[in-house]
Scaffold this active site. Sequence first.
Site, PDB file in Angstrom:
ATOM      1  N   HIS A   1      -8.766  10.542 -11.510  1.00 10.52           N
ATOM      2  CA  HIS A   1      -7.566   9.664 -11.615  1.00 10.52           C
ATOM      3  C   HIS A   1      -7.298   9.658 -13.179  1.00 10.52           C
ATOM      4  CE1 HIS A   1      -7.677   7.666  -7.802  1.00 10.52           C
ATOM      5  NE2 HIS A   1      -6.376   8.174  -7.728  1.00 10.52           N
TER       6      HIS A   1
ATOM      7  N   ALA B   1       0.819  -1.179   0.024  1.00  9.47           N
ATOM      8  CA  ALA B   1       0.063   0.135  -0.011  1.00  9.47           C
ATOM      9  C   ALA B   1       0.909   1.193   0.090  1.00  9.47           C
ATOM     10  CB  ALA B   1      -0.883  -0.034   1.234  1.00  9.47           C
TER      11      ALA B   1
END
Lengths: 168, 168, 168
Positions: free
Chosen positions: B49, B10
Site C-alpha cells: 500500500h 466496505a
Amino acid sequence: MPSLFVLGGARSGKSRYAQHRAEATGLSPVYIATAQAWDDEMRDRIHLHQQDRGPAWSTVEAPLALAEAIRAHNASDAVVLVDCLTLWVTNLLLADRDIPAATTDLTKVIAGARGHVVLVSNEVGLGIVPENALARRFRDEAGRVNQAVAAAVGEVQLVVAGLNLTMK
Amino acid sequence: MPSLFVLGGARSGKSRYAQHRAEATGLSPVYIATAQAWDDEMRDRIHLHQQDRGPAWSTVEAPLALAEAIRAHNASDAVVLVDCLTLWVTNLLLADRDIPAATTDLTKVIAGARGHVVLVSNEVGLGIVPENALARRFRDEAGRVNQAVAAAVGEVQLVVAGLNLTMK
Amino acid sequence: MPSLFVLGGARSGKSRYAQHRAEATGLSPVYIATAQAWDDEMRDRIHLHQQDRGPAWSTVEAPLALAEAIRAHNASDAVVLVDCLTLWVTNLLLADRDIPAATTDLTKVIAGARGHVVLVSNEVGLGIVPENALARRFRDEAGRVNQAVAAAVGEVQLVVAGLNLTMK
C-alpha cells in the site's frame, strides 16, 4: 399537516435530530415509545430517556397499537414523535400480527393527522443478507414499512453520522 | 484549517477518494495508518500500500495514539490522512481503552490543526443488528465516533460505489 | 446511449424504480434476469414477476453470461433492464469464474451500447463486517463491481425507502 420521516442507521443521531425537529415546531410534544418495559432495568432506562427529554414532553407507550396512539394524541396544537418504527415492526412480528394491515392503518393516520407527526426508523437493508431466517423476514418487513411511510409523509430525512440529507 | 471526513461502506472507494483529495491540496502528505502489522503477511500488505501511494507520502503507524500522531505530524504545509477510524475504534475496544476520552482528544486535535486533516471511516450501522455482542458494542462505538468527527470537521463526504455525496 | 445504474438496499424499491425508468423511455423493454430457476417454486416466482411486468416486456435469463446477453438484446430501439448485479456476482463466485474479467466485459458492453441499459444492484457494504468468510469475499467483489459499473454509466441513482437520490 406536515409530517416528517427520519430514517437512519444505528447510532446515527436520528432520534436526536427528530427530537430537535419536533421541539422546533413550538407545539406541545408527545413522545410515543414503541419500546416495551419488560423488566425493571428497561423501566429505568425508559425513565432516564424521559428525564432527558424534559418536562415539556408527555410520554405514551405503544408497542403494537401505534395508529391508535397517534390518533388519540394528535391534535392541531401537538407534535407527536414516534420512536421507532423498527421496534414496532419487531413487536408486530413477534406477536404474529398482520403487518401490511397495520402499515395501511398507520399511513392513513399520518395522512389524516391534524397536528405534526414525526416518525423515526432504522434503515437495515444496506448490509449483507442475514443468515438467520427471522432476521431476513424482519429486514423485508421493515423495508416495506419504511417505503410505505416515506410515501405517506411530506418530508423524509436520511441521517448519517449526525448529519441529515433531504430525500423528499 | 480545513478538515475533511470521508465516510463510506466496505469497498466503496472511500480510501482512494480521500487520497485524491489529500494529494489535490498540493501539501506534503503524511499517511497515518491505524492498521497494525501483526505478522509478516500484514507487513507485506502495508508495504505494498505504501508503494501504491508513491514516494511523496510518508507513513506513520498509530493503532491507538491517534491524536498524538496527528499532533506530531500536522504542520501548516502538511496534509495528514488518517485511514481508518473504524480500525482505530476496534483497536481501542480490544485494548479496553476509554473510547469517549480518546474521541474528545481526537476532535480537539482536528479543531486545532494547523494543516489539512483528512479522516476516513466506515459507516457500519445500516445493516441488521449483529447477533454478536462485541459486534453490537463496536457498532455503537463506531457510530458515536463518526458523529463526533462529523461535527468537528468542515466537510463530510459520503462515498458509495466510488461516488461522493456532500453531507456537510 | 444513456445508461442508468440503480443502487439500493434490500426492499428499498430499487427494482420498481428501475422498471419505471425503463418504461419511461418508451423503447421496447427487455428484462435480463440473473436469477436462476433451480426448482419449480423458483420457476413459479419468476413467472409471476414476468406477469407483473406485463406483455410489453420480453424476458431473458443470464445467470453468468451477462455481457453476452446485453450485447445480444441491445438495439437502438430497445431498453435492457438487468436485475440484479448482486445475484450475478453470487453466481460468478459460486461457479468460480474470473470476476474482474467478467466485470471488464460488462463495462465495455455498457460503454458501447446502442440502446438504453438500466442495471440494478444491491449496496451491501454499510453493515458490520460479516463473520462468514464467503460473505466477506462476496461483499468485496460486489463492492468492486458496483464501483466499476458506477464509473461506466451516465447516471447513478441511490434508492432508499422508495426514494431516489442522484449520485451521478
